[in-house]
Write a protein that holds these residues in place. Sequence first.
Motif, PDB file in Angstrom:
ATOM      1  N   ARG A 187       6.118  19.042   0.061  1.00 37.63           N
ATOM      2  CA  ARG A 187       6.037  17.749  -0.594  1.00 37.63           C
ATOM      3  C   ARG A 187       4.728  17.341  -0.607  1.00 37.63           C
ATOM      4  N   ASP A 188       4.438  16.931  -1.880  1.00 36.97           N
ATOM      5  CA  ASP A 188       3.359  15.992  -2.125  1.00 36.97           C
ATOM      6  C   ASP A 188       3.137  14.803  -1.315  1.00 36.97           C
ATOM      7  N   LYS A 189       1.663  14.748  -0.786  1.00 36.19           N
ATOM      8  CA  LYS A 189       1.434  13.778   0.273  1.00 36.19           C
ATOM      9  C   LYS A 189       2.087  12.252  -0.168  1.00 36.19           C
ATOM     10  N   TYR A 190       2.179  11.874  -1.331  1.00 35.92           N
ATOM     11  CA  TYR A 190       2.677  10.754  -1.915  1.00 35.92           C
ATOM     12  C   TYR A 190       4.096  10.573  -2.259  1.00 35.92           C
ATOM     13  N   HIS A 191       5.011  11.760  -1.999  1.00 32.64           N
ATOM     14  CA  HIS A 191       6.363  11.792  -2.425  1.00 32.64           C
ATOM     15  C   HIS A 191       7.015  10.495  -2.068  1.00 32.64           C
ATOM     16  N   ALA A 221      -0.888   1.080  -3.136  1.00 30.22           N
ATOM     17  CA  ALA A 221      -0.642  -0.208  -2.609  1.00 30.22           C
ATOM     18  C   ALA A 221       0.930  -0.428  -2.673  1.00 30.22           C
ATOM     19  N   ASP A 222       1.265  -1.013  -1.533  1.00 29.17           N
ATOM     20  CA  ASP A 222       2.940  -1.168  -1.548  1.00 29.17           C
ATOM     21  C   ASP A 222       3.374  -2.192  -2.585  1.00 29.17           C
ATOM     22  N   GLU A 223       4.415  -1.983  -2.949  1.00 33.02           N
ATOM     23  CA  GLU A 223       5.167  -2.862  -4.080  1.00 33.02           C
ATOM     24  C   GLU A 223       4.619  -3.082  -5.449  1.00 33.02           C
ATOM     25  N   GLU A 224       3.580  -2.389  -5.803  1.00 32.22           N
ATOM     26  CA  GLU A 224       3.153  -2.226  -7.210  1.00 32.22           C
ATOM     27  C   GLU A 224       3.951  -1.559  -7.925  1.00 32.22           C
ATOM     28  N   PRO A 225       4.234  -2.080  -9.067  1.00 32.08           N
ATOM     29  CA  PRO A 225       5.144  -1.270 -10.258  1.00 32.08           C
ATOM     30  C   PRO A 225       4.706  -0.149 -10.578  1.00 32.08           C
TER      31      PRO A 225
END
Length: 138
Positions: A4-8, A128-132
Amino acid sequence: MSKRDKYHETVKQALIREGWAITHDPYMFQTDPKLATDLGAERLLAAERGYERIAVEIKSFLRSSQVVDLEEAIGQYALYQLFLRQSDPARQLYLAVPRHALDNILSREVGRVAIEGLKVNVIVYSLADEEPLLWKPQ
């Protein structure tokens, strides 16, 4: 199957926040050898229109050369697009890329020509968390 990619998980959680149901993790093709995009998802558009279905290939663009990252991503996207058209033509393929790739290689001539010329559907995700998510369909 590749790792898996790091940002999966980042992309997966962003899709879920936007109302997508993850239906495949990964989305497998019936090929020899086996190929897979990172995710398959769907969401209800409206009762009369049914479901919107996507497959997502996630890339991190963390190498020292974003040109090499772009070449790999475009190659995978093109290959997966061919198999998706055969096996599930109603499902749209997207390439998920981080904001830094959009601000760098995808904003330069090589990236713009590749994305526009090959009609690559792009989802831009933030670390960043929660960004659309930013959707850039072709």
